[in-house]
Write a protein that holds these residues in place. Structure first.
Motif, mmCIF file in Angstrom:
data_model
loop_
_atom_site.group_PDB
_atom_site.id
_atom_site.type_symbol
_atom_site.label_atom_id
_atom_site.label_comp_id
_atom_site.label_asym_id
_atom_site.label_seq_id
_atom_site.Cartn_x
_atom_site.Cartn_y
_atom_site.Cartn_z
ATOM 1 N N SER A 1 0.832 -1.277 -0.079
ATOM 2 C CA SER A 1 -0.075 -0.093 0.124
ATOM 3 C C SER A 1 0.725 1.428 0.067
ATOM 4 O O SER A 1 0.635 2.136 0.912
ATOM 5 C CB SER A 1 -1.036 -0.051 1.206
ATOM 6 N N SER B 1 1.615 5.058 -1.156
ATOM 7 C CA SER B 1 0.727 5.934 -0.895
ATOM 8 C C SER B 1 -0.019 6.267 -2.034
ATOM 9 O O SER B 1 0.308 6.214 -3.195
ATOM 10 C CB SER B 1 1.310 7.563 -0.580
ATOM 11 N N THR C 1 -3.787 2.008 -1.838
ATOM 12 C CA THR C 1 -4.402 1.902 -0.683
ATOM 13 C C THR C 1 -5.652 1.051 -0.609
ATOM 14 O O THR C 1 -5.989 0.611 0.665
ATOM 15 C CB THR C 1 -4.192 2.751 0.317
ATOM 16 N N HIS D 1 -2.129 6.457 9.573
ATOM 17 C CA HIS D 1 -2.219 6.165 8.254
ATOM 18 C C HIS D 1 -1.633 4.903 7.757
ATOM 19 O O HIS D 1 -0.727 3.908 8.401
ATOM 20 C CB HIS D 1 -1.279 7.276 7.467
ATOM 21 N N ASP E 1 -0.903 4.138 4.306
ATOM 22 C CA ASP E 1 0.070 4.105 3.208
ATOM 23 C C ASP E 1 1.477 4.225 3.743
ATOM 24 O O ASP E 1 1.586 4.480 4.903
ATOM 25 C CB ASP E 1 -0.310 5.457 2.523
ATOM 26 N N THR E 2 2.226 3.673 2.831
ATOM 27 C CA THR E 2 3.616 3.352 3.230
ATOM 28 C C THR E 2 4.510 3.807 2.061
ATOM 29 O O THR E 2 4.071 4.637 1.085
ATOM 30 C CB THR E 2 3.998 1.996 3.088
ATOM 31 N N TYR F 1 2.540 0.942 -9.880
ATOM 32 C CA TYR F 1 3.234 0.989 -8.542
ATOM 33 C C TYR F 1 4.162 0.069 -8.403
ATOM 34 O O TYR F 1 4.353 -1.206 -8.725
ATOM 35 C CB TYR F 1 2.220 1.121 -7.288
ATOM 36 N N SER G 1 6.041 -1.864 -4.797
ATOM 37 C CA SER G 1 5.875 -1.800 -3.161
ATOM 38 C C SER G 1 7.003 -2.683 -2.796
ATOM 39 O O SER G 1 7.599 -3.496 -3.362
ATOM 40 C CB SER G 1 4.469 -2.651 -2.893
ATOM 41 N N HIS H 1 7.280 -0.783 7.040
ATOM 42 C CA HIS H 1 5.983 -0.265 6.968
ATOM 43 C C HIS H 1 5.440 -0.179 8.417
ATOM 44 O O HIS H 1 4.081 0.003 8.684
ATOM 45 C CB HIS H 1 5.133 -1.167 6.108
ATOM 46 N N ASN I 1 -4.513 8.009 3.563
ATOM 47 C CA ASN I 1 -3.878 7.120 2.549
ATOM 48 C C ASN I 1 -2.800 8.020 1.836
ATOM 49 O O ASN I 1 -2.380 7.308 0.829
ATOM 50 C CB ASN I 1 -4.845 6.523 1.866
ATOM 51 N N TYR I 2 -2.566 9.162 2.302
ATOM 52 C CA TYR I 2 -1.472 10.108 1.578
ATOM 53 C C TYR I 2 -0.463 10.713 2.615
ATOM 54 O O TYR I 2 0.151 11.735 2.247
ATOM 55 C CB TYR I 2 -2.331 11.019 0.766
ATOM 56 N N GLY J 1 -2.126 13.593 3.908
ATOM 57 C CA GLY J 1 -2.888 12.674 4.344
ATOM 58 C C GLY J 1 -4.212 13.093 5.097
ATOM 59 O O GLY J 1 -5.306 12.661 4.457
#
Length: 342
Positions: free
Chosen positions: A19, A21, A24, A67, A69-70, A163, A165, A182, A216-217, A223
């Protein structure tokens, strides 16, 4: 399953759902289903954030945020030899991801594995393997497919904008350490879910209505720039930084008085310190000079709130991170004290 065991297990599940940013939806669906299973109503913001509502004994609404997001990356371009150039999502050093296994996620839903490498990746083959600067332009992703050209990579369905990850490599040790990428900030999301689990099972209700914002940001700075208008104060549950002259500890909850965006609300921060003292919670007060949070984003977004920041200490943040179950426990204790559950 007791609450701490649930938090550790949930952390493992969360960190293994890719996930970066903006990418997600799958992890947000997981968090939403967990919260609903505990009996709490959920809604989604237009930009994909999750809002979990917990009714309180009073009408005033307060907020907690964490959050999902990572850090990650995105395909920038495809090289003629079939390797990928990438652009960073979030802020980290290339040293911290060099040699890491990763996954490439295409827009059509295909997933390929790979490895992040410096272009001069072997001392046996390159004179500058040790000295080549670790920057975006010198890093590549080696795909685990039989490809030798840009055209063969394109034929796999991989293209610019896909993306990338980073694999988490989660491990929970016999001494209570949690090692993984994460943990920033999925460990905090797990703590919040553990708190919801405990509240649901014990039928305890917070003093004030709570809206838990799962953003998620955050890793790219905006975020929680929007939050529901009825929130009067917001506490970001994130990680506590450790290093140099900082006070942070993997075994304690950090209460941040100031980060790179400025000081947090004096009264709210003081309230959290008092609660930690009164409830004999292991804590530290700290300054995070190279840090911003969802509260920082909310304040920049013009929200009329009081804001504070807490979280378990995380060693080697934005790298191969580590925390301890004691840090998670102390964060949970402070959150429960703040909510005044009865």
């Amino acid at each position: 399953m007791n609450t701490l065991d649930y938090i550790v297990k949930t952390t493992e599940r969360l960190v293994n759902i890719p996930s970066p940013s903006g990418f997600t939806k799958k992890v947000m669906d997981f968090v939403k289903e967990e919260a609903r299973a505990f009996g709490y109503a959920c809604s989604m913001s237009s930009k994909g954030g999750l809002i979990i509502r917990v009714d309180g004994r009073q009408e005033e609404t307060i907020g907690l945020s964490a959050h999902v997001d990572t850090l990650g990356a995105m395909v920038r371009s495809i090289n003629s030899d079939g390797t990928l150039q990438f652009t960073m999502v979030g802020g980290y050093t290339m040293h911290s991801v060099e040699g890491s296994y990763c996954k490439i996620h295409t827009r059509d839903g295909l997933v390929y594995t790979g490895t992040i490498l410096i272009k001069s990746s072997s001392v046996h083959s390159y004179d500058d393997a040790r000295t080549m600067e670790r920057t975006e332009k010198n890093m590549i992703v080696r795909i685990d497919e039989i490809v030798h050209s840009k055209e063969e990579v394109l034929a796999l369905g991989i293209n610019s904008g896909d993306y990338i990850s980073f694999d988490a490599d989660f491990e929970y040790t016999k001494k209570g350490f949690i090692k993984s990428r994460h943990l920033d900030d999925k460990a905090s999301v797990a703590v919040l879910l553990g708190m919801l689990k405990e509240m649901s099972e014990s039928k305890k209700i917070p003093k004030k209505t709570v809206k838990i914002l799962i953003s998620n940001y955050e890793e790219v700075g905006f975020g929680a720039s929007w939050i529901p208008e009825d929130i009067s104060e917001l506490i970001a549950v994130d990680m506590g930084a450790i290093g140099d002259d900082l006070n942070g500890s993997e075994y304690k909850v950090s209460i941040c008085a100031k980060d790179s965006t400025g000081p947090y609300d004096y009264e709210l921060t003081s309230q959290l310190i008092s609660l930690a003292k009164e409830n004999q919670i292991d804590y530290v007060v700290d300054i995070f000079p190279n840090y911003g949070s969802d509260v920082s984003a909310a304040l920049r977004g013009g929200n009329n709130i009081r804001g504070a920041l807490i979280g378990q200490g995380v060693h080697s943040s934005h790298g191969m991170e580590r925390t301890h179950v004691k840090g998670l426990e102390n964060t949970l204790k402070l959150l429960k004290a703040y909510l005044d559950l009865r």
